[in-house]
Motif scaffolding. Structure first.
Motif, PDB file in Angstrom:
ATOM      1  N   LEU A   1      -0.756   7.185   8.423  1.00  0.00           N
ATOM      2  CA  LEU A   1      -1.126   7.596   7.078  1.00  0.00           C
ATOM      3  C   LEU A   1      -2.539   7.125   6.738  1.00  0.00           C
ATOM      4  N   TRP A   2      -3.303   7.989   6.106  1.00  0.00           N
ATOM      5  CA  TRP A   2      -4.638   7.678   5.614  1.00  0.00           C
ATOM      6  C   TRP A   2      -4.583   7.672   4.089  1.00  0.00           C
ATOM      7  N   LEU A   3      -4.837   6.513   3.448  1.00  0.00           N
ATOM      8  CA  LEU A   3      -4.762   6.381   2.000  1.00  0.00           C
ATOM      9  C   LEU A   3      -6.153   6.142   1.417  1.00  0.00           C
ATOM     10  N   GLU A   4      -6.484   6.864   0.360  1.00  0.00           N
ATOM     11  CA  GLU A   4      -7.764   6.670  -0.320  1.00  0.00           C
ATOM     12  C   GLU A   4      -7.841   5.228  -0.827  1.00  0.00           C
ATOM     13  N   LYS A   5      -8.956   4.560  -0.585  1.00  0.00           N
ATOM     14  CA  LYS A   5      -9.042   3.103  -0.760  1.00  0.00           C
ATOM     15  C   LYS A   5      -8.831   2.652  -2.199  1.00  0.00           C
ATOM     16  N   ASN A   6      -9.256   3.442  -3.177  1.00  0.00           N
ATOM     17  CA  ASN A   6      -9.169   2.993  -4.563  1.00  0.00           C
ATOM     18  C   ASN A   6      -7.876   3.434  -5.244  1.00  0.00           C
ATOM     19  N   SER A   7      -7.533   4.720  -5.093  1.00  0.00           N
ATOM     20  CA  SER A   7      -6.346   5.247  -5.772  1.00  0.00           C
ATOM     21  C   SER A   7      -5.085   5.132  -4.934  1.00  0.00           C
ATOM     22  N   HIS A   8      -5.256   4.995  -3.594  1.00  0.00           N
ATOM     23  CA  HIS A   8      -4.163   4.948  -2.616  1.00  0.00           C
ATOM     24  C   HIS A   8      -3.451   6.288  -2.478  1.00  0.00           C
ATOM     25  N   LEU A   9      -4.091   7.360  -2.933  1.00  0.00           N
ATOM     26  CA  LEU A   9      -3.542   8.701  -2.749  1.00  0.00           C
ATOM     27  C   LEU A   9      -3.572   9.063  -1.262  1.00  0.00           C
ATOM     28  N   LEU A  10      -2.551   9.793  -0.801  1.00  0.00           N
ATOM     29  CA  LEU A  10      -2.489  10.199   0.600  1.00  0.00           C
ATOM     30  C   LEU A  10      -3.549  11.264   0.889  1.00  0.00           C
TER      31      LEU A  10
ATOM     32  N   LEU B   1       0.828  -1.205   0.000  1.00  0.00           N
ATOM     33  CA  LEU B   1       0.000   0.000   0.000  1.00  0.00           C
ATOM     34  C   LEU B   1       0.866   1.261   0.000  1.00  0.00           C
ATOM     35  N   LEU B   2       1.978   1.237   0.729  1.00  0.00           N
ATOM     36  CA  LEU B   2       2.878   2.389   0.744  1.00  0.00           C
ATOM     37  C   LEU B   2       3.502   2.611  -0.634  1.00  0.00           C
ATOM     38  N   ALA B   3       3.866   1.531  -1.310  1.00  0.00           N
ATOM     39  CA  ALA B   3       4.411   1.654  -2.661  1.00  0.00           C
ATOM     40  C   ALA B   3       3.362   2.214  -3.617  1.00  0.00           C
ATOM     41  N   GLN B   4       2.103   1.772  -3.445  1.00  0.00           N
ATOM     42  CA  GLN B   4       1.025   2.294  -4.284  1.00  0.00           C
ATOM     43  C   GLN B   4       0.752   3.756  -3.974  1.00  0.00           C
ATOM     44  N   MET B   5       0.913   4.172  -2.714  1.00  0.00           N
ATOM     45  CA  MET B   5       0.773   5.583  -2.347  1.00  0.00           C
ATOM     46  C   MET B   5       1.806   6.424  -3.083  1.00  0.00           C
ATOM     47  N   ALA B   6       3.065   5.971  -3.075  1.00  0.00           N
ATOM     48  CA  ALA B   6       4.123   6.720  -3.747  1.00  0.00           C
ATOM     49  C   ALA B   6       3.832   6.870  -5.238  1.00  0.00           C
TER      50      ALA B   6
END
Length: 325
Positions: free
Chosen positions: A160-169, A33-38
């Motif tokens: 960290l709070w990540l949007e569930k679909n896009s994983h944007l922070l 998930l962190l990699a997808q956030m980046a």
């Protein structure tokens, strides 16, 4: 059907939904998930407003971001004096009140939105404990909440709070060893995937002239006169740079543990800028430690605990003869 049966059926359905959500949480990989956030922060188009709490103040800012190969973004202050910063692949231009716009050399990993950890995979789980701790709702979006918990005193933790679909922070908190918030940001309005206009990515006014902040740096490939001793666990050199004009033996080392970053400046003492010649200074979460060694000034700084910059600065030794004064 009797009302009680309806209530019973709804209760069973609710339990089924909760159980499904729990199983999804248990199988999710926080590091992935962190990699997808980046990737999302780099590649997606988005614009929104967020609050940034730091150093005893609260700022409200708006960001416009165009992702892809030619990544560009613009950050604007919405309270206080007007300030704005524009970044593209070549440069970063900062506009501050009553000053000429200043142009910096761009770095590929430097983002304008604060409190976005790099979260590189190398050694990440050796220095941080990653946990998916639940779900929340931020700026109207469903979010997954991840704890990035430091395992020792040499680094801060993140939530960290990540949007569930896009994983944007959507929200980020920087935490000390006692889990107290040091800084945080939170989006209050956000548009993900919408078109970002060219005018939104440009300075509001074209400056008549600008000034260069400093000489450009280049990667150094020649052997260094400096050696690294024992560093805080997990930290290693990620880049070694120097001034493009090569007017002196100055070097700029970048160290990272995969989340936190520290810069080390190695400069002849008679050319090093600034008024601090020895000792430590703190500005919010930014900590600086300076020492003199063999005619050079060693400056370590980063958004890490004071013990970290001090240990890194003390780990440097200089193998060449002293600089002549």
């Amino acid at each position: 059907m009797m009302p009680g049966a309806i209530r019973c059926g709804c209760g069973i359905l609710l339990l089924a939904l909760v159980a499904t959500s729990s199983r999804a949480d248990e199988t999710a990989d926080p590091q992935q998930l962190l990699a997808q956030m980046a990737s999302a922060m780099r590649d997606l188009d988005y614009d929104g407003s967020f609050i940034y709490e730091h150093d005893g103040r609260v700022d409200t800012l708006r960001v416009f971001h165009a992702g892809g190969v030619d990544e560009r973004e613009r950050l604007i202050s919405l309270n206080g004096a007007r300030r704005e910063v524009v970044r593209n692949s070549r440069s970063i231009t900062s506009v501050q009140p009553n000053q000429l716009p200043t142009v910096f050399g761009a770095e590929s990993n430097r983002r304008l939105v604060p409190l976005v950890p790099e979260a590189r995979a190398e050694g990440l789980q050796e220095n941080y404990t990653l946990r998916l701790i639940g779900e929340d709702r931020i700026a109207g979006f469903s979010a997954q909440v991840i704890d990035v918990q430091a395992t020792d005193k040499y680094r801060y933790s993140y939530r960290l709070w990540l949007e569930k679909n896009s994983h944007l922070l959507l929200r980020s908190m920087l935490l000390d060893a006692d889990q107290h918030s040091l800084q945080q940001l939170m989006f209050v309005a956000l548009n993900i995937g919408g078109h970002v206009n060219e005018t939104d990515l440009a300075l509001s006014e074209v400056p008549a002239r600008t000034i260069a902040a400093q000489a450009q740096e280049v990667l150094l490939t020649t052997p260094s006169e400096w050696k690294l001793g024992e560093l805080p666990a997990g930290f290693s050199m990620s880049a070694r740079r120097g001034p493009a004009d090569a007017t002196n033996n100055a070097e700029h080392w970048l160290l990272s543990d995969g989340v936190a970053n520290v810069s080390v400046y190695l400069e002849p003492a008679n050319t090093a800028p600034g008024v601090l010649t020895q000792g430590k200074i703190s500005r919010g979460v930014l900590n600086v430690f300076v020492r003199n060694l063999n005619g050079y000034q060693v400056t370590a700084l980063g958004e890490v605990p004071p013990a970290t910059v001090e240990k890194i600065a003390d780990a440097l030794t200089h193998a060449a003869p002293a600089v002549a004064h």
